[in-house]
Design an enzyme around this catalytic site. Sequence first.
Site, PDB file in Angstrom:
ATOM      1  N   LYS A  80      43.001  49.539  31.663  1.00 61.10           N
ATOM      2  CA  LYS A  80      41.722  49.870  32.914  1.00 61.10           C
ATOM      3  C   LYS A  80      42.501  50.706  33.799  1.00 61.10           C
ATOM      4  O   LYS A  80      41.905  51.500  34.416  1.00 61.10           O
ATOM      5  CB  LYS A  80      41.352  48.523  33.528  1.00 61.10           C
ATOM      6  CG  LYS A  80      40.534  47.715  32.734  1.00 61.10           C
ATOM      7  CD  LYS A  80      39.867  46.384  33.377  1.00 61.10           C
ATOM      8  CE  LYS A  80      39.264  45.351  32.594  1.00 61.10           C
ATOM      9  NZ  LYS A  80      38.619  44.272  33.319  1.00 61.10           N
ATOM     10  N   THR A  85      38.716  47.583  28.252  1.00 59.00           N
ATOM     11  CA  THR A  85      39.279  46.169  28.623  1.00 59.00           C
ATOM     12  C   THR A  85      40.846  46.338  28.457  1.00 59.00           C
ATOM     13  O   THR A  85      41.265  47.397  28.289  1.00 59.00           O
ATOM     14  CB  THR A  85      38.676  45.462  27.539  1.00 59.00           C
ATOM     15  OG1 THR A  85      39.054  44.070  27.948  1.00 59.00           O
ATOM     16  CG2 THR A  85      38.965  45.808  26.136  1.00 59.00           C
ATOM     17  N   ASP A 107      33.566  44.643  37.402  1.00 55.78           N
ATOM     18  CA  ASP A 107      34.263  43.435  37.440  1.00 55.78           C
ATOM     19  C   ASP A 107      33.813  42.647  38.802  1.00 55.78           C
ATOM     20  O   ASP A 107      33.274  41.748  38.787  1.00 55.78           O
ATOM     21  CB  ASP A 107      35.675  43.217  37.215  1.00 55.78           C
ATOM     22  CG  ASP A 107      36.043  43.829  35.921  1.00 55.78           C
ATOM     23  OD1 ASP A 107      35.282  43.291  34.763  1.00 55.78           O
ATOM     24  OD2 ASP A 107      37.108  44.204  35.606  1.00 55.78           O
TER      25      ASP A 107
END
Length: 253
Positions: A64, A60, A100
């Site tokens: 990333k 996180t 994501d």
Amino acid sequence: MKLFTIFGNPINHSKSPRMYNKCFKYYGLNDYCYTRTLLENGEDIIKTFKKLKISGASVTVPHKEWAYKLADEVRGIAKEIKAVNCLVLEGDKVIGYNTDAPGFMESISEFDYQSVLIIGAGGTAKALSLMMDADILNRSENRLKDFKNHKTFTWDTFEIKQYDLIINTTSAGLNDDNLPARQEILEELFKNAKYVVDVIYHETPFQKLSKKYNLKIKDGSDMLVYQGVLQFEKFVDFEIDKKEVAKFMKSVL
Ligand SMILES: NC(=O)c1ccc[n+]([C@@H]2O[C@H](COP(=O)([O-])OP(=O)(O)OC[C@H]3O[C@@H](n4cnc5c(N)ncnc54)[C@H](OP(=O)(O)O)[C@@H]3O)[C@@H](O)[C@H]2O)c1
């Protein structure tokens, strides 16, 4: 024992250990354990992964991009997004993925739509635009040049037409009372839309305004849950009941 973790900075607030451990237990994976790792320097991410003998990790903010640059191999949409939020050990290689944007798609899998408008042109909009054929509406011009394969508009050049699905990817409403576009534009769009999705977790002025219309509305919590569901699937490496895992993860959030 198989060890999993989340790398971030800060990381104390993360509910991921509770989310993943609950799901490991559900599948009887009693020797799987998920922890938090505070990583100050993103450049150390793969070195730390290997040193701690980790089998899989979530990544996180703000690491990333480092995970993308340093993973032994990057697969799938992560190559285009240029960000990795999931690392998995395969043999002696650390493989990087991005869940994501696929998680967002999974979270709206029950929606039946043809036309899509994405509001915003930042990192989230870019990732989502790789997964769908959408027009892009942004407050200002500059970031729109990153969307070469899409029709793009600023508030001033926008021509209103009918879109089934309207997605807010801006940070308007995150910590303020702003709408992501002019109210009159949004109201015209809502009149003819079917679905509204906001990537922000709490109720924003955008969501409040859309409630005046007969629309199906979703906030950002399902996107968060489903990127986790897709990571969980990579960690356990067998087919899972995604809806069931999502239910468990949601109960922790
Ligand atoms: N649910 C999830 O799992 C999830 C995952 C990722 C991100 N998010 C959320 O997504 C949001 C955007 O993140 P990001 O990383 O994509 O941000 P970003 O790259 O900084 O982009 C921000 C975008 O919002 C626009 N914007 C900001 N304030 C605005 C305002 N008052 N009115 C209209 N437009 C405005 C910017 O327009 P300009 O170009 O004109 O500046 C830009 O297009 C954040 O709220 C973040 O928390 C949620």
